[in-house]
Design a protein around this motif. Structure first.
Motif, PDB file in Angstrom:
ATOM      1  N   GLY A 145     -32.964  48.553  19.042  1.00 21.78           N
ATOM      2  CA  GLY A 145     -32.464  47.827  17.875  1.00 21.78           C
ATOM      3  C   GLY A 145     -32.520  46.341  18.139  1.00 21.78           C
ATOM      4  O   GLY A 145     -33.292  45.892  18.989  1.00 21.78           O
ATOM      5  N   GLY A 146     -31.602  45.681  17.553  1.00 23.07           N
ATOM      6  CA  GLY A 146     -30.210  45.873  17.241  1.00 23.07           C
ATOM      7  C   GLY A 146     -29.545  46.866  18.210  1.00 23.07           C
ATOM      8  O   GLY A 146     -30.093  47.190  19.253  1.00 23.07           O
ATOM      9  N   GLU A 147     -28.382  47.289  17.839  1.00 25.73           N
ATOM     10  CA  GLU A 147     -27.721  48.290  18.669  1.00 25.73           C
ATOM     11  C   GLU A 147     -27.942  49.656  18.010  1.00 25.73           C
ATOM     12  O   GLU A 147     -27.360  49.941  16.956  1.00 25.73           O
ATOM     13  N   PRO A 148     -28.777  50.513  18.607  1.00 22.76           N
ATOM     14  CA  PRO A 148     -29.169  51.761  17.939  1.00 22.76           C
ATOM     15  C   PRO A 148     -27.988  52.683  17.634  1.00 22.76           C
ATOM     16  O   PRO A 148     -28.028  53.413  16.646  1.00 22.76           O
TER      17      PRO A 148
ATOM     18  N   LEU B  39     -33.406  55.995  24.900  1.00 20.48           N
ATOM     19  CA  LEU B  39     -32.711  55.058  24.024  1.00 20.48           C
ATOM     20  C   LEU B  39     -32.197  53.884  24.855  1.00 20.48           C
ATOM     21  O   LEU B  39     -31.763  54.080  25.994  1.00 20.48           O
ATOM     22  N   THR B  40     -32.257  52.691  24.299  1.00 25.97           N
ATOM     23  CA  THR B  40     -31.692  51.517  24.971  1.00 25.97           C
ATOM     24  C   THR B  40     -30.447  51.085  24.202  1.00 25.97           C
ATOM     25  O   THR B  40     -30.518  50.894  22.991  1.00 25.97           O
ATOM     26  N   THR B  41     -29.343  50.953  24.903  1.00 28.73           N
ATOM     27  CA  THR B  41     -28.080  50.657  24.223  1.00 28.73           C
ATOM     28  C   THR B  41     -27.274  49.634  25.011  1.00 28.73           C
ATOM     29  O   THR B  41     -27.424  49.515  26.232  1.00 28.73           O
TER      30      THR B  41
ATOM     31  N   VAL C  40     -29.023  51.459  29.773  1.00 27.44           N
ATOM     32  CA  VAL C  40     -27.857  50.694  29.313  1.00 27.44           C
ATOM     33  C   VAL C  40     -28.032  49.239  29.751  1.00 27.44           C
ATOM     34  O   VAL C  40     -28.356  48.968  30.910  1.00 27.44           O
ATOM     35  N   SER C  41     -27.817  48.319  28.828  1.00 26.49           N
ATOM     36  CA  SER C  41     -27.909  46.900  29.168  1.00 26.49           C
ATOM     37  C   SER C  41     -26.548  46.435  29.670  1.00 26.49           C
ATOM     38  O   SER C  41     -25.537  46.673  29.003  1.00 26.49           O
ATOM     39  N   LEU C  42     -26.539  45.805  30.827  1.00 34.67           N
ATOM     40  CA  LEU C  42     -25.275  45.321  31.400  1.00 34.67           C
ATOM     41  C   LEU C  42     -25.591  44.103  32.259  1.00 34.67           C
ATOM     42  O   LEU C  42     -26.333  44.217  33.232  1.00 34.67           O
TER      43      LEU C  42
ATOM     44  N   TYR D 130     -35.175  36.444  32.279  1.00 30.07           N
ATOM     45  CA  TYR D 130     -34.808  35.919  30.965  1.00 30.07           C
ATOM     46  C   TYR D 130     -36.091  35.462  30.259  1.00 30.07           C
ATOM     47  O   TYR D 130     -36.840  34.642  30.778  1.00 30.07           O
ATOM     48  N   MET D 131     -36.337  36.030  29.070  1.00 28.18           N
ATOM     49  CA  MET D 131     -37.624  35.794  28.404  1.00 28.18           C
ATOM     50  C   MET D 131     -37.522  34.864  27.194  1.00 28.18           C
ATOM     51  O   MET D 131     -36.477  34.785  26.556  1.00 28.18           O
ATOM     52  N   ASP D 132     -38.649  34.295  26.859  1.00 26.49           N
ATOM     53  CA  ASP D 132     -38.739  33.377  25.716  1.00 26.49           C
ATOM     54  C   ASP D 132     -39.071  34.129  24.437  1.00 26.49           C
ATOM     55  O   ASP D 132     -39.923  33.689  23.667  1.00 26.49           O
TER      56      ASP D 132
ATOM     57  N   GLU E 205     -37.770  37.980  16.084  1.00 26.84           N
ATOM     58  CA  GLU E 205     -36.598  38.086  16.960  1.00 26.84           C
ATOM     59  C   GLU E 205     -36.520  39.467  17.602  1.00 26.84           C
ATOM     60  O   GLU E 205     -36.868  40.473  16.990  1.00 26.84           O
ATOM     61  N   MET E 206     -35.993  39.489  18.820  1.00 25.23           N
ATOM     62  CA  MET E 206     -35.949  40.721  19.613  1.00 25.23           C
ATOM     63  C   MET E 206     -35.078  41.801  18.974  1.00 25.23           C
ATOM     64  O   MET E 206     -35.394  42.984  19.041  1.00 25.23           O
ATOM     65  N   HIS E 207     -33.970  41.414  18.339  1.00 25.10           N
ATOM     66  CA  HIS E 207     -33.081  42.437  17.779  1.00 25.10           C
ATOM     67  C   HIS E 207     -33.725  43.110  16.568  1.00 25.10           C
ATOM     68  O   HIS E 207     -33.269  44.149  16.123  1.00 25.10           O
TER      69      HIS E 207
HETATM   70  N1  SAM Z   1     -28.694  46.685  21.747  1.00 25.63           N
HETATM   71  C1  SAM Z   1     -29.490  47.388  22.695  1.00 25.63           C
HETATM   72  C2  SAM Z   1     -29.223  46.889  24.083  1.00 25.63           C
HETATM   73  O1  SAM Z   1     -28.375  46.019  24.269  1.00 25.63           O
HETATM   74  O2  SAM Z   1     -29.836  47.403  25.018  1.00 25.63           O
HETATM   75  C3  SAM Z   1     -30.982  47.418  22.413  1.00 25.63           C
HETATM   76  C4  SAM Z   1     -31.651  46.184  21.924  1.00 25.63           C
HETATM   77  S1  SAM Z   1     -31.709  44.843  23.063  1.00 25.63           S
HETATM   78  C5  SAM Z   1     -32.665  43.675  22.122  1.00 25.63           C
HETATM   79  C6  SAM Z   1     -32.833  45.440  24.273  1.00 25.63           C
HETATM   80  C7  SAM Z   1     -32.862  44.707  25.591  1.00 25.63           C
HETATM   81  O3  SAM Z   1     -33.433  43.446  25.421  1.00 25.63           O
HETATM   82  C8  SAM Z   1     -31.528  44.479  26.256  1.00 25.63           C
HETATM   83  O4  SAM Z   1     -31.577  44.958  27.584  1.00 25.63           O
HETATM   84  C9  SAM Z   1     -31.392  42.988  26.248  1.00 25.63           C
HETATM   85  O5  SAM Z   1     -30.665  42.522  27.336  1.00 25.63           O
HETATM   86  C10 SAM Z   1     -32.842  42.558  26.337  1.00 25.63           C
HETATM   87  N2  SAM Z   1     -33.072  41.179  25.908  1.00 25.63           N
HETATM   88  C11 SAM Z   1     -32.733  40.602  24.743  1.00 25.63           C
HETATM   89  N3  SAM Z   1     -33.105  39.303  24.718  1.00 25.63           N
HETATM   90  C12 SAM Z   1     -33.710  39.062  25.921  1.00 25.63           C
HETATM   91  C13 SAM Z   1     -34.312  37.920  26.507  1.00 25.63           C
HETATM   92  N4  SAM Z   1     -34.362  36.738  25.878  1.00 25.63           N
HETATM   93  N5  SAM Z   1     -34.831  38.044  27.746  1.00 25.63           N
HETATM   94  C14 SAM Z   1     -34.789  39.226  28.400  1.00 25.63           C
HETATM   95  N6  SAM Z   1     -34.250  40.336  27.899  1.00 25.63           N
HETATM   96  C15 SAM Z   1     -33.705  40.258  26.674  1.00 25.63           C
END
Ligand code: SAM
Length: 371
Positions: free
Chosen positions: A100-103, A131-133, A155-157, A227-229, A365-367
């Motif tokens: 997502g967003g947050e799936p 799934l990524t959450t 899981v993102s942490l 950390y990505m652009d 945008e990534m979300h």
């Molecule tokens: N909400 C979910 C989550 O938090 O995993 C899924 C969507 S989120 C956009 C997916 C992943 O992208 C997450 O692990 C987040 O940390 C990573 N992410 C978002 N923006 C980023 C960036 N600028 N550079 C690197 N990773 C990024």
């Protein structure tokens, strides 16, 4: 809103519509793009909404109360997602990742997982579904997700320290709840679990060792992401990137690690293992060591646009076909036609030029397209 803040609505309007006429016949034999890359992995964004406001992804100042998210009618329905996914599977996709967003904010997501779990490859095999959450709702949903056919989760942490974590998610969400979600996922057998940590120099790089020590020996694979652009709203700067090469040096001081061979073609993470058997870690170095050459991923946005690259500024409108008169074969043929034309390798080219200079380009945008 400053110059660098590109409203998402502008991008949405600039997307190219596709018509049935674009659907060239499916080629016989394996599908490959212009750089010889096959199509194996589809990331499906099921919502553009998130309950976190991580500054590197959905900064609060941009995605505030006045931000207009997509209306429900714009989102692909579960039936539409499944139909589109089926076309991708016919073309070679073997892995589906919901994002997502947050799936987990998408209502009845378990139903979609059930539907996707019923798909089969041309050889009759089930797909790898993950799934990524952000983990905030995982404790509540882990069992239902598992029962629906989800195999594993990422899981993102970004930190273990509660204050750092609350600051990074920027909605004061406690780290304990995410850790609880990870435990729940482990308990129901959503395995293997991966934890993704985005490392931002000066923000959470001091959390590297506590995170590594916490997950060492747990069976959970911790992956460090540069950390990505991505997008145009996070004010990215190269000096906030901690290069993976430096990161591994820091980790090695704590515990001996050795590099492993990739487990699968097109893998995003470089794998390392603790020499004493404490498990594995991963490094995702899309800034300093681009891996475009092996990219076999496509991304389906929340409203059914096909994006070929995380750094793309344009998507192809599949929803018009799915909601129009196109047959399944025509949808698959259109996707094949788009994939065959693919030649992008943004991260490699970015590495070759000044990374800071590449900022300011219009990018989705990534979300909206998922990570
Ligand atoms: N909400 C979910 C989550 O938090 O995993 C899924 C969507 S989120 C956009 C997916 C992943 O992208 C997450 O692990 C987040 O940390 C990573 N992410 C978002 N923006 C980023 C960036 N600028 N550079 C690197 N990773 C990024």
């Amino acid at each position: 809103m400053g110059e660098s803040y590109i409203p998402l609505s502008d991008l949405r309007r600039s997307l190219r519509p596709l018509s049935v006429a674009d659907a060239t016949p499916l080629v016989q034999g394996p599908l490959a793009d212009r750089l010889g890359r096959p199509l194996r992995d589809l990331r499906i964004s099921v919502t553009d909404r998130c309950n976190f406001r991580c500054s590197y992804c959905m900064p609060k100042e941009v995605f505030d109360k006045s931000h207009v998210f997509l209306p429900h009618s714009a989102l692909l329905s579960f039936e539409e997602i499944t139909r589109t996914a089926r076309a991708f599977v016919a073309l070679g996709v073997r892995k589906l990742r919901l994002t997502g967003g947050e799936p987990l904010l998408r209502k009845n997501l378990e139903r979609l997982i059930e539907m996707l779990a019923s798909l089969r490859t041309p050889e009759g095999q089930p797909l790898d579904i993950t799934l990524t959450t952000n983990g905030s709702l995982l404790a509540r949903k882990a069992q239902a997700l598992k029962d629906a056919g989800l195999q594993r989760v990422t899981v993102s942490l970004d930190a273990l320290d509660d204050a750092v974590f609350r600051r990074m998610n920027d909605v004061d969400f406690p780290v304990a709840e995410v850790l609880h979600g990870i435990e729940a996922a482990q308990a129901v057998g959503l395995a293997p679990i991966k934890v993704n940590m985005v490392v931002k120099r000066g923000t959470n790089d001091h959390e590297l060792l506590p995170m590594a020590r916490h997950f060492r020996g747990s069976g959970i694979v911790l992956r460090f992401i540069e950390y990505m652009d991505v997008g145009a709203t996070n004010g990215w700067r190269m000096d906030e990137v901690l290069p993976s090469a430096r990161l591994i040096e820091l980790l090695q001081r704590d515990h001996a690690l050795e590099a492993l061979d990739p487990a699968a073609e097109g893998e995003t993470a470089e794998r390392w293992r603790y020499v004493d058997g404490g498990g594995e870690i991963g490094l995702i170095s899309s800034v300093t060591q681009a891996f475009c050459r092996d990219c076999n991923r496509a991304r389906l946005s929340t409203e059914g646009r096909l994006f070929l690259c995380l750094f793309a500024s344009n998507g192809h409108d599949l929803r018009a076909m799915v909601r129009g008169a196109a047959s399944d074969e025509q949808i698959a043929a259109a996707i094949a036609g788009i994939w065959r034309q693919r030649a992008d390798r943004y991260s490699e080219l970015r590495s070759a030029v000044d990374a800071n200079a590449a900022q300011g380009e219009r990018r989705v945008e990534m979300h909206y397209i998922g990570g």
